[in-house]
Design a protein around this motif. Structure first.
Motif, PDB file in Angstrom:
ATOM      1  N   ASP A 148       0.855  -1.326   0.242  1.00 41.48           N
ATOM      2  CA  ASP A 148       0.097   0.164  -0.427  1.00 41.48           C
ATOM      3  C   ASP A 148       1.165   1.234   0.354  1.00 41.48           C
ATOM      4  O   ASP A 148       1.738   1.686   0.879  1.00 41.48           O
ATOM      5  N   GLY A 149       0.456   1.918  -1.184  1.00 41.19           N
ATOM      6  CA  GLY A 149       1.558   3.212  -1.238  1.00 41.19           C
ATOM      7  C   GLY A 149       1.295   4.233  -0.198  1.00 41.19           C
ATOM      8  O   GLY A 149       2.699   5.392  -0.148  1.00 41.19           O
ATOM      9  N   ASN A 181       5.222   9.149   2.226  1.00 42.83           N
ATOM     10  CA  ASN A 181       4.819   8.160   1.996  1.00 42.83           C
ATOM     11  C   ASN A 181       5.185   8.252   0.431  1.00 42.83           C
ATOM     12  O   ASN A 181       4.901   8.998   0.092  1.00 42.83           O
ATOM     13  N   THR A 226       4.609  -4.134  -6.862  1.00 38.61           N
ATOM     14  CA  THR A 226       3.601  -3.382  -7.217  1.00 38.61           C
ATOM     15  C   THR A 226       2.492  -2.702  -6.192  1.00 38.61           C
ATOM     16  O   THR A 226       2.473  -3.314  -5.614  1.00 38.61           O
ATOM     17  N   THR A 227       2.038  -1.224  -6.278  1.00 33.44           N
ATOM     18  CA  THR A 227       1.399  -0.439  -5.599  1.00 33.44           C
ATOM     19  C   THR A 227       0.236  -0.644  -5.861  1.00 33.44           C
ATOM     20  O   THR A 227      -0.232  -1.819  -6.634  1.00 33.44           O
ATOM     21  N   SER A 228      -1.127  -1.040  -4.329  1.00 30.32           N
ATOM     22  CA  SER A 228      -2.460  -1.883  -4.240  1.00 30.32           C
ATOM     23  C   SER A 228      -2.785  -0.974  -3.770  1.00 30.32           C
ATOM     24  O   SER A 228      -2.542  -0.120  -2.959  1.00 30.32           O
ATOM     25  N   ASN A 254       4.089   2.761   2.949  1.00 32.38           N
ATOM     26  CA  ASN A 254       5.122   2.126   2.784  1.00 32.38           C
ATOM     27  C   ASN A 254       5.629   3.748   2.103  1.00 32.38           C
ATOM     28  O   ASN A 254       5.295   4.468   1.385  1.00 32.38           O
ATOM     29  N   ALA A 257       9.949   1.740  -0.236  1.00 33.07           N
ATOM     30  CA  ALA A 257       9.850   1.363  -1.651  1.00 33.07           C
ATOM     31  C   ALA A 257      11.104   1.271  -2.725  1.00 33.07           C
ATOM     32  O   ALA A 257      11.037  -0.390  -3.438  1.00 33.07           O
ATOM     33  N   THR A 301       2.927   7.376  -1.890  1.00 35.37           N
ATOM     34  CA  THR A 301       2.105   8.197  -2.945  1.00 35.37           C
ATOM     35  C   THR A 301       2.230   9.471  -3.293  1.00 35.37           C
ATOM     36  O   THR A 301       1.786   9.797  -4.013  1.00 35.37           O
TER      37      THR A 301
END
Length: 593
Positions: free
Chosen positions: A115-116, A276, A139-141, A119, A124, A278
């Motif tokens: 989960d971006g 983070n 991969t981000t989810s 993290n 990452a 994201t």
């Protein structure tokens, strides 16, 4: 509980299969990289059943693992039993890293999800590079727990409150100007601050969103022209809104931050790689050049001003009074054999709550009697709590939040007769504690260079401990504060006057007992010579150190003198605040050896 955990894991695996994931990594953090996190983001705890503050769970389609450090080995072993999640003892020889383990469990072209939001970019990136060596894709989810955690706690809606200038010493408007000057030096048009303690310090606000830490969930975007606080709108009271307006701070909804970063109007933005993933990627999508540097607020808040330092001193006096009253009570009541690790925690809380400006505890109290003292971050439960007896050692690590300061103190207390081995280990810890307390060091020293002072005597006895020796402490903020630390692994942040540090060496013998002694200290100037500036430590914590378990023949004259001087200082500072009976007890507890 193990059946409940296996059911949760099955739900996560169903999510993974739908998205073509062979593994999912769940850290302990939140979107703000906090140590303590709101219940809403305690996904690692929920999926594994392990309640320690540090650890990472990894779930594959048929196996599971949890990585945590030496503070939690015993706790994790007990809590992971029958869950199907194996314990991996982080940092020990022979323990594979998460990428190494996944490399052995998965096949090339398999996908690992994260989960971006929880993290960091740096984590990452490192994970992506390590997995790529095995041909595995990171991969981000979507956040799986938004779907599978049916009774997931909502985000807290507590309103932040204003910390007056009498406690902060510097208005928020001036702090913003200092940060803007730093941005100009870095040629940055703006900065995103996501660490909650940095936001609270910058704006002179505090909150009640997170257990033990007086912070509130938000982001802060600062440019040369504007400052915008991203916060859940329900938190904004009229008083808070007026205060923010007076300091030139606008507000946007908390959930708007990602979209706004994507459209950041400046040419460059300073954003830490510890943000983070994201939001870091959102900033890169804006087209602005990225200046990857830590927020200047991190170091600025670590160097306390005179108002904050005086606040610490006053908070330590009140905390010391509470500790003395607790120790008197403990000495009397332990003889009855009815007190437990939980009841003494409650009593200490009660005594602290009687002190002015008390706002709660600064971390969950560790009250470990005998073998429980060997569990570094032990937390008693009704099922595990030991009843205290008038013998052996009690390790008590506790702290409080006051409007003018944060406290953190550990004392190991002999409740009656103790063994020779316990006395020797107690004294080895004390010798290291005194050595670090006595340190004088030149400008340009980092904490790693001082760490050996606390460990040297136990090293000679073939003993070591797995945690750091000291950490920064916030001013009515997080009890663990960076960037400075004292620990074995390299910490490059330099020690500077005005920084607050703990001094907490320990010895832990599994199944038998633990010993730790801890003071909070202030770095002050010592002397200036032809070789430059030198610094030293001023003790802030005011509480006697139990003399009963000391092997006095193991102490040098210098060590005895330091202890006697410290105890004389404790008595001088606390006795005016005590009644005659309490003074008499303290006089005995601080008498010279």
């Amino acid at each position: 509980m193990s059946t409940e955990i296996t059911g949760r894991i099955a739900s996560l695996r169903a999510f993974m299969k739908k998205r073509g994931l062979s593994a999912f990594i769940i850290p302990s953090t939140d979107p703000h990289s906090g140590e303590y996190v709101p219940a809403h983001w305690e996904a690692r705890k929920w999926i594994s059943g392990f309640t320690g503050s540090a650890g990472t769970a990894v779930i594959t389609l048929d196996r599971g693992g949890l990585w945590t450090d030496s503070r939690y080995f015993l706790q994790a072993e007990a809590q992971l039993k029958d869950t199907g999640i194996a314990l991996f003892k982080d940092r020990l020889e022979g323990t594979p890293s998460i990428p190494e383990w996944l490399g052995s469990e998965l096949k090339p072209q398999d996908k690992v999800g994260i989960d971006g939001w929880v993290n960091t970019y740096s984590e990452a990136k490192s994970l992506q590079n390590a997995l790529a060596a095995y041909g595995i894709e990171l991969t981000t989810s979507d956040d799986p727990f938004q779907l599978i955690w049916e009774d997931r706690p909502a985000l807290p809606l507590n309103a932040p409150f204003i910390l007056p200038l009498t406690y902060t010493g510097l208005p928020a408007s001036e702090k913003l100007n200092i940060i803007r000057n730093q941005l100009s030096k870095n040629q940055a048009d703006g900065i995103l601050i996501s660490a909650l303690d940095e936001i609270a310090w910058t704006l002179n606000l505090r909150g009640n969103d997170i257990h033990c830490n007086p912070v509130f969930i938000s982001y802060l975007l600062i440019t040369q022209e504007n400052a915008t606080l991203y916060i859940i709108k329900e938190k904004l009271t009229p008083t808070l809104t007026a205060y923010l307006n007076d300091n030139g701070i606008g507000t946007h909804d908390y959930a708007q931050i990602e979209a706004d970063l994507r459209h950041f109007p400046g040419k460059s933005i300073q954003i830490s790689s510890e943000t983070n993933l994201t939001l870091y990627l959102a900033a890169t999508q804006s087209g602005a050049s990225i200046i990857n540097r830590p927020s200047p607020a991190c170091l600025l808040k670590a160097i306390k001003n005179e108002t904050e330092i005086e606040g610490f001193r006053q908070a330590m006096k009140r905390d010391g009074v509470a500790m003395v009253r607790f120790l008197i009570w403990l000495e009397q009541t332990v003889q009855c054999g009815q007190e437990t690790e939980i009841s003494i925690d409650q009593k200490l809380y009660e005594l602290r709550a009687q002190q002015a400006l008390f706002h709660g505890i600064s971390f969950d109290t560790i009250a470990g009697y005998q073998e429980h003292g060997a569990i570094v971050h032990y937390e008693a439960t009704p099922e595990t709590a030991s009843t205290l007896k008038p013998e052996g050692l009690l390790l008590l690590d506790s702290g409080a939040q006051y409007t003018d300061g944060t406290t953190d103190i550990t004392r190991t207390i002999a409740l009656g007769p103790v063994s020779e081995a316990q006395c020797i280990d107690y004294t080895l810890v004390l010798k290291g504690f005194i050595a670090l307390s006595q340190a004088e060091f030149p400008q340009g020293t980092c904490g790693t260079q001082l760490d050996v002072l606390a460990r040297q005597y136990m090293w000679k006895a073939g003993i070591n401990y797995g945690h750091g020796t000291g950490h920064g402490v916030g001013h009515f903020l997080n009890v663990h504060e960076g960037p400075h630390q004292i620990r074995m692994n390299h910490m490059p942040a330099l020690l500077q006057p005005g920084m607050i540090l703990t001094n907490e060496p320990g010895i832990y013998k599994a199944g038998r007992y633990g010993v730790r002694t801890e003071n909070t200290m202030l770095i002050i100037e010592s002397q200036v010579t032809e070789f430059g500036k030198f610094y030293k430590f001023e003790p802030l914590t005011l509480c006697p150190i139990d003399k009963n378990p000391i092997c006095t023949e193991m102490l040098t004259p210098s060590e005895k003198q330091w202890l006697n001087n410290y105890h004389a200082y404790v008595y001088a500072q606390l006795s005016p605040l005590l009644n005659e009976r309490e003074k008499a007890w303290l006089a005995k507890a601080t008498a010279e050896i």
